[in-house]
Write a protein that holds these residues in place. Structure first.
Motif, PDB file in Angstrom:
ATOM      1  N   VAL A 187       0.833  -1.196   0.000  1.00  0.00           N
ATOM      2  CA  VAL A 187       0.000   0.000   0.000  1.00  0.00           C
ATOM      3  C   VAL A 187       0.869   1.248   0.000  1.00  0.00           C
ATOM      4  O   VAL A 187       1.789   1.378   0.819  1.00  0.00           O
ATOM      5  CB  VAL A 187      -0.925   0.005   1.238  1.00  0.00           C
ATOM      6  CG1 VAL A 187      -1.590   1.380   1.407  1.00  0.00           C
ATOM      7  CG2 VAL A 187      -1.981  -1.083   1.116  1.00  0.00           C
ATOM      8  N   ARG A 188       0.602   2.130  -0.919  1.00  0.00           N
ATOM      9  CA  ARG A 188       1.321   3.412  -0.940  1.00  0.00           C
ATOM     10  C   ARG A 188       0.490   4.431  -0.193  1.00  0.00           C
ATOM     11  O   ARG A 188      -0.663   4.667  -0.528  1.00  0.00           O
ATOM     12  CB  ARG A 188       1.579   3.879  -2.373  1.00  0.00           C
ATOM     13  CG  ARG A 188       2.157   5.307  -2.436  1.00  0.00           C
ATOM     14  CD  ARG A 188       2.744   5.611  -3.773  1.00  0.00           C
ATOM     15  NE  ARG A 188       3.978   4.869  -4.010  1.00  0.00           N
ATOM     16  CZ  ARG A 188       5.181   5.246  -3.562  1.00  0.00           C
ATOM     17  NH1 ARG A 188       5.303   6.357  -2.835  1.00  0.00           N
ATOM     18  NH2 ARG A 188       6.243   4.531  -3.822  1.00  0.00           N
ATOM     19  N   LEU A 189       1.101   5.067   0.808  1.00  0.00           N
ATOM     20  CA  LEU A 189       0.409   6.092   1.575  1.00  0.00           C
ATOM     21  C   LEU A 189       0.766   7.490   1.089  1.00  0.00           C
ATOM     22  O   LEU A 189      -0.109   8.308   0.844  1.00  0.00           O
ATOM     23  CB  LEU A 189       0.749   5.939   3.063  1.00  0.00           C
ATOM     24  CG  LEU A 189       0.036   6.891   4.012  1.00  0.00           C
ATOM     25  CD1 LEU A 189      -1.480   6.683   3.949  1.00  0.00           C
ATOM     26  CD2 LEU A 189       0.534   6.698   5.447  1.00  0.00           C
ATOM     27  N   LEU A 190       2.071   7.790   0.959  1.00  0.00           N
ATOM     28  CA  LEU A 190       2.514   9.134   0.568  1.00  0.00           C
ATOM     29  C   LEU A 190       3.136   9.091  -0.820  1.00  0.00           C
ATOM     30  O   LEU A 190       3.789   8.113  -1.200  1.00  0.00           O
ATOM     31  CB  LEU A 190       3.523   9.674   1.579  1.00  0.00           C
ATOM     32  CG  LEU A 190       3.033   9.771   3.034  1.00  0.00           C
ATOM     33  CD1 LEU A 190       4.109  10.389   3.915  1.00  0.00           C
ATOM     34  CD2 LEU A 190       1.734  10.557   3.125  1.00  0.00           C
ATOM     35  N   SER A 191       2.924  10.182  -1.565  1.00  0.00           N
ATOM     36  CA  SER A 191       3.397  10.269  -2.942  1.00  0.00           C
ATOM     37  C   SER A 191       3.766  11.709  -3.248  1.00  0.00           C
ATOM     38  O   SER A 191       3.122  12.645  -2.747  1.00  0.00           O
ATOM     39  CB  SER A 191       2.292   9.776  -3.889  1.00  0.00           C
ATOM     40  OG  SER A 191       2.783   9.591  -5.189  1.00  0.00           O
ATOM     41  N   PRO A 192       4.802  11.939  -4.082  1.00  0.00           N
ATOM     42  CA  PRO A 192       5.289  13.314  -4.294  1.00  0.00           C
ATOM     43  C   PRO A 192       4.361  14.162  -5.146  1.00  0.00           C
ATOM     44  O   PRO A 192       3.554  13.660  -5.930  1.00  0.00           O
ATOM     45  CB  PRO A 192       6.633  13.092  -5.000  1.00  0.00           C
ATOM     46  CG  PRO A 192       6.475  11.783  -5.696  1.00  0.00           C
ATOM     47  CD  PRO A 192       5.620  10.941  -4.782  1.00  0.00           C
ATOM     48  N   ALA A 193       4.486  15.468  -4.992  1.00  0.00           N
ATOM     49  CA  ALA A 193       3.752  16.409  -5.830  1.00  0.00           C
ATOM     50  C   ALA A 193       4.168  16.217  -7.276  1.00  0.00           C
ATOM     51  O   ALA A 193       5.344  16.028  -7.589  1.00  0.00           O
ATOM     52  CB  ALA A 193       4.036  17.842  -5.385  1.00  0.00           C
ATOM     53  N   GLY A 194       3.190  16.248  -8.167  1.00  0.00           N
ATOM     54  CA  GLY A 194       3.462  16.029  -9.581  1.00  0.00           C
ATOM     55  C   GLY A 194       3.230  14.595 -10.009  1.00  0.00           C
ATOM     56  O   GLY A 194       3.229  14.304 -11.197  1.00  0.00           O
ATOM     57  N   ALA A 195       3.027  13.696  -9.036  1.00  0.00           N
ATOM     58  CA  ALA A 195       2.745  12.292  -9.331  1.00  0.00           C
ATOM     59  C   ALA A 195       1.286  11.997  -9.003  1.00  0.00           C
ATOM     60  O   ALA A 195       0.620  12.785  -8.323  1.00  0.00           O
ATOM     61  CB  ALA A 195       3.671  11.390  -8.511  1.00  0.00           C
ATOM     62  N   PRO A 196       0.748  10.870  -9.466  1.00  0.00           N
ATOM     63  CA  PRO A 196      -0.639  10.531  -9.132  1.00  0.00           C
ATOM     64  C   PRO A 196      -0.840  10.431  -7.621  1.00  0.00           C
ATOM     65  O   PRO A 196       0.045   9.986  -6.887  1.00  0.00           O
ATOM     66  CB  PRO A 196      -0.846   9.176  -9.805  1.00  0.00           C
ATOM     67  CG  PRO A 196       0.168   9.140 -10.902  1.00  0.00           C
ATOM     68  CD  PRO A 196       1.349   9.900 -10.389  1.00  0.00           C
ATOM     69  N   LEU A 197      -1.994  10.864  -7.148  1.00  0.00           N
ATOM     70  CA  LEU A 197      -2.381  10.781  -5.735  1.00  0.00           C
ATOM     71  C   LEU A 197      -1.339  11.424  -4.820  1.00  0.00           C
ATOM     72  O   LEU A 197      -0.917  10.845  -3.822  1.00  0.00           O
ATOM     73  CB  LEU A 197      -2.610   9.313  -5.336  1.00  0.00           C
ATOM     74  CG  LEU A 197      -3.685   8.556  -6.112  1.00  0.00           C
ATOM     75  CD1 LEU A 197      -3.730   7.098  -5.682  1.00  0.00           C
ATOM     76  CD2 LEU A 197      -5.044   9.200  -5.928  1.00  0.00           C
ATOM     77  N   ALA A 198      -0.921  12.639  -5.173  1.00  0.00           N
ATOM     78  CA  ALA A 198       0.069  13.348  -4.374  1.00  0.00           C
ATOM     79  C   ALA A 198      -0.406  13.512  -2.932  1.00  0.00           C
ATOM     80  O   ALA A 198      -1.551  13.885  -2.683  1.00  0.00           O
ATOM     81  CB  ALA A 198       0.353  14.719  -4.982  1.00  0.00           C
ATOM     82  N   TYR A 199       0.501  13.220  -1.980  1.00  0.00           N
ATOM     83  CA  TYR A 199       0.138  13.199  -0.558  1.00  0.00           C
ATOM     84  C   TYR A 199       1.456  13.267   0.203  1.00  0.00           C
ATOM     85  O   TYR A 199       2.291  12.360   0.077  1.00  0.00           O
ATOM     86  CB  TYR A 199      -0.622  11.900  -0.273  1.00  0.00           C
ATOM     87  CG  TYR A 199      -1.320  11.777   1.061  1.00  0.00           C
ATOM     88  CD1 TYR A 199      -1.411  12.831   1.972  1.00  0.00           C
ATOM     89  CD2 TYR A 199      -1.920  10.566   1.419  1.00  0.00           C
ATOM     90  CE1 TYR A 199      -2.073  12.680   3.165  1.00  0.00           C
ATOM     91  CE2 TYR A 199      -2.594  10.407   2.620  1.00  0.00           C
ATOM     92  CZ  TYR A 199      -2.661  11.467   3.498  1.00  0.00           C
ATOM     93  OH  TYR A 199      -3.316  11.319   4.700  1.00  0.00           O
ATOM     94  N   PHE A 200       1.673  14.330   0.975  1.00  0.00           N
ATOM     95  CA  PHE A 200       2.966  14.464   1.643  1.00  0.00           C
ATOM     96  C   PHE A 200       2.828  15.255   2.935  1.00  0.00           C
ATOM     97  O   PHE A 200       1.833  15.943   3.172  1.00  0.00           O
ATOM     98  CB  PHE A 200       3.988  15.136   0.721  1.00  0.00           C
ATOM     99  CG  PHE A 200       3.597  16.506   0.244  1.00  0.00           C
ATOM    100  CD1 PHE A 200       3.835  17.633   1.016  1.00  0.00           C
ATOM    101  CD2 PHE A 200       2.988  16.681  -0.993  1.00  0.00           C
ATOM    102  CE1 PHE A 200       3.471  18.898   0.579  1.00  0.00           C
ATOM    103  CE2 PHE A 200       2.623  17.936  -1.441  1.00  0.00           C
ATOM    104  CZ  PHE A 200       2.865  19.053  -0.650  1.00  0.00           C
ATOM    105  N   ALA A 201       3.876  15.149   3.768  1.00  0.00           N
ATOM    106  CA  ALA A 201       3.970  15.904   5.017  1.00  0.00           C
ATOM    107  C   ALA A 201       5.257  16.716   5.006  1.00  0.00           C
ATOM    108  O   ALA A 201       6.239  16.345   4.339  1.00  0.00           O
ATOM    109  CB  ALA A 201       3.949  14.967   6.223  1.00  0.00           C
ATOM    110  N   GLN A 202       5.239  17.814   5.739  1.00  0.00           N
ATOM    111  CA  GLN A 202       6.395  18.706   5.744  1.00  0.00           C
ATOM    112  C   GLN A 202       6.459  19.453   7.065  1.00  0.00           C
ATOM    113  O   GLN A 202       5.425  19.811   7.646  1.00  0.00           O
ATOM    114  CB  GLN A 202       6.289  19.690   4.575  1.00  0.00           C
ATOM    115  CG  GLN A 202       7.446  20.646   4.424  1.00  0.00           C
ATOM    116  CD  GLN A 202       7.281  21.560   3.207  1.00  0.00           C
ATOM    117  OE1 GLN A 202       6.426  21.336   2.355  1.00  0.00           O
ATOM    118  NE2 GLN A 202       8.102  22.601   3.134  1.00  0.00           N
ATOM    119  N   PHE A 203       7.675  19.705   7.556  1.00  0.00           N
ATOM    120  CA  PHE A 203       7.899  20.517   8.750  1.00  0.00           C
ATOM    121  C   PHE A 203       8.827  21.661   8.367  1.00  0.00           C
ATOM    122  O   PHE A 203       9.750  21.491   7.554  1.00  0.00           O
ATOM    123  CB  PHE A 203       8.538  19.690   9.874  1.00  0.00           C
ATOM    124  CG  PHE A 203       7.661  18.582  10.380  1.00  0.00           C
ATOM    125  CD1 PHE A 203       6.757  18.818  11.405  1.00  0.00           C
ATOM    126  CD2 PHE A 203       7.720  17.315   9.823  1.00  0.00           C
ATOM    127  CE1 PHE A 203       5.934  17.810  11.877  1.00  0.00           C
ATOM    128  CE2 PHE A 203       6.905  16.288  10.278  1.00  0.00           C
ATOM    129  CZ  PHE A 203       6.008  16.533  11.302  1.00  0.00           C
TER     130      PHE A 203
END
Length: 573
Positions: free
Chosen positions: A112-128
């Motif tokens: 299962v893929r949870l996080l994915s980079p911007a510009g790719a399908p289903l983009a999902y990320f966290a950042q501090f």
């Protein structure tokens, strides 16, 4: 004429139940979630879901994930539960798969893929990061320098970035063996003047969850802020409210949940934060928090702690992290009204699974335990129902004699109940008491990621999905998939049959309309339950079988007890 009218009324009521449930069940009750992959010739293929870059001001073409991942330097993430990487451009957690979870039950299914980079399908990320005035802080284009090439349990990695005026920003990242990242945000002021900054964290996802949310199972934005779990903010609320939703809190957590997965930001416990959910101009959904401003004097360093949960909502892990200091993280599971009762059932089911090793058998064992606990209630219920069966001929005679005098009919019926020492309502109370028990079991089986993709036996390879074996397509011999509620599996059919057998053992209803509805209800429920998870269907079938055996034994016992010597025995239908 009267019988025809009653029959017509029964047909109309039954149709309303069947059609109405089909229209409302997806809104009010969670069924097995829709597939986001499809299997063709034994291979898993993702369903195409094109979307826009969540960080861009305007949409751009979506590229293959492998291409996007190769565009920037990265620090690898390797743990027993997670695999992926941290993007050094922007210091984003944007590449994460759950090693222990698979997309489908296919042998070659990817994790299962949870996080994915911007510009790719289903983009999902966290950042501090940090924000500030009159000081350059790292942004989404800043390239960080890592202290090591791989992040793993017991081997933290420090990411650092220095601005032209001498302020160094550091993210000291560590990860455990499960799903928790710890991030220490440190600012070192090597410049000549004091600076004021705020630390922040954010989670951004380009699309809504593919899992449907319902009245009894919240999916989407979720938080525990201000000492309260919030299940009210949903996708629609963010679509309608352009300003977003903001909460002030001391600690807590916030993020997004799918049916089984959670990505949550956890700021420093007890520290004041401003947390919010919003929808950006690009259409992405974002959860974020910002700390109170703080000043870093020249030659000084200031740090703050934060955490990121990114993984499966396994109850044992949520409870463990909660005990370690993350306030009420287990509230990420939408327990509902009977949380106090669901938790011990959940723990019992997981314990049975750990002992037995088969989740389906564990459900069967749990069903036996529940029926055993409810036996005293059932005993009272069937004693009352046996009494009703015994006096049923007298009741029918009274009904026939006074059918034109409703007042006298009611008086005679009450007199009969008093003379025979029968309370017709006694059988209702036990049923009402069982409603919260069944609802709690229903919720446990529907929200348990522990049941996901767990096989039982024979054709049931996934207890979290509907029973796939249906006679509609000749058990798979015909090359087509029946639509919707027509895909009635073996377990729903067994549910209908066992419920019909159970109703046949009950006393007949005096009202012919009620009797007709009761006689059709098992077959209606067969259609109603068809889309639900096989684990829930298995529980209900086994419960019905146990109830039938229990009814036969208790009726035999009380029929003999209530029939004095010399009187004819009660005739079973």
């Amino acid at each position: 004429m009267n019988d025809n009218r009653n029959m017509l009324l029964a047909i109309v009521l039954s149709a309303l139940v069947l059609i109405g449930w089909s229209l409302l069940s997806d809104t009010f009750f969670p069924t097995a979630g829709p597939q986001t992959q499809q299997v063709e010739n034994g291979k898993v293929k993702a369903v195409p879901q094109p979307q826009a870059d969540p960080t861009a001001d305007s949409p751009r073409a979506i590229r293959r994930r492998e291409v996007v991942l190769a565009e920037s330097p990265r620090v690898a993430i390797e743990t027993p539960s997670l695999k992926g990487s941290i993007n050094l451009t922007g210091a984003r957690f944007d590449d994460l798969v759950l090693v222990r979870e698979r997309e489908t039950i296919a042998a070659d299914s990817p994790p299962v893929r949870l996080l994915s980079p911007a510009g790719a399908p289903l983009a999902y990320f966290a950042q501090f990061g940090w924000s500030g005035e009159a000081v350059a802080t790292p942004d989404a284009n800043s390239v960080w320098t890592p202290s090591a090439s791989t992040l793993s349990p017991g081997k933290p990695v420090t990411l650092s970035w220095t601005n032209p005026t001498g302020q160094r920003f550091e993210l000291i990242v560590s990860v455990d063996e499960d799903y928790l990242f710890s991030v220490r945000q440190r600012v070192v002021n090597l410049g000549s003047g004091a600076i004021g900054v705020r630390s922040f964290g954010l989670v951004s996802r380009a699309q809504k969850s593919a899992d449907p949310s319902s009245w009894t199972h919240h999916i989407g934005p979720i938080s525990f802020l201000g000492s309260k779990a919030d299940y009210e903010v949903d996708w629609d609320a963010l679509d309608e409210n352009k300003a977003g939703v903001t909460r002030d809190s001391r600690g807590g957590w916030l993020g997004f949940t799918d049916k089984y997965w959670l990505t949550a930001l956890v700021p420093t416990e007890g520290a004041p934060v401003e947390a919010s959910f919003r929808k950006s101009n690009s259409g992405a959904y974002q959860a974020d928090y910002a700390s109170a401003p703080f000043v870093v004097a020249p030659g000084q360093a200031v740090s703050s702690e934060a955490q990121l949960f990114a993984g499966a909502m396994e109850k044992r892990l949520l409870d463990r992290y909660e005990d370690a200091g993350i306030t009420k993280l287990s509230k990420a599971i939408d327990w509902g009204w009977f949380e106090w009762f669901m938790r011990p059932i959940f723990d019992l089911l997981n314990w049975l699974f750990s002992v037995i090793g088969n989740f389906g058998v564990a459900i069967i064992a749990l069903t036996f335990i529940v029926r055993l606990i409810l036996f005293p209630i059932a005993d009272k219920q069937f004693r009352s129902m046996a009494g009703m069966r015994r006096v049923q001929p007298k009741m029918k005679a009274i009904q026939e004699r006074y059918k034109d005098d409703k007042a006298r009919l009611q008086q005679e019926m009450l007199k009969l109940y008093k003379d025979e020492k029968i309370n017709p309502a006694a059988g209702c109370l036990p049923i009402l008491l069982q409603i919260p028990i069944f609802y709690a079991l229903y919720k446990v089986l529907m929200v348990a990621v522990e049941m996901r993709h767990q096989p039982f036996a024979l054709w049931i390879k996934d207890l979290s999905a509907p029973d796939p074996m249906t006679p509609i397509n000749l058990f798979g011999l015909l090359d087509f998939t029946p639509p919707g509620f027509l895909a009635i599996g073996i377990l729903p059919i067994l549910l209908g049959v066992t419920m019909w057998m159970q109703f046949k053992l009950n006393p007949a209803q005096l009202d012919p309309v009620q009797q007709q509805i009761f006689s059709w209800m098992p077959w209606i429920l067969m259609f109603v339950m068809a889309p639900f998870a096989a684990g829930l269907q298995l529980y209900w079938v086994v419960s019905n079988i146990l109830t039938i055996g229990q009814q036969k034994w208790l009726y035999y016992r009380y029929d003999h007890e209530m029939n004095p010597p010399g009187e004819p025995a009660v005739v079973r239908k």
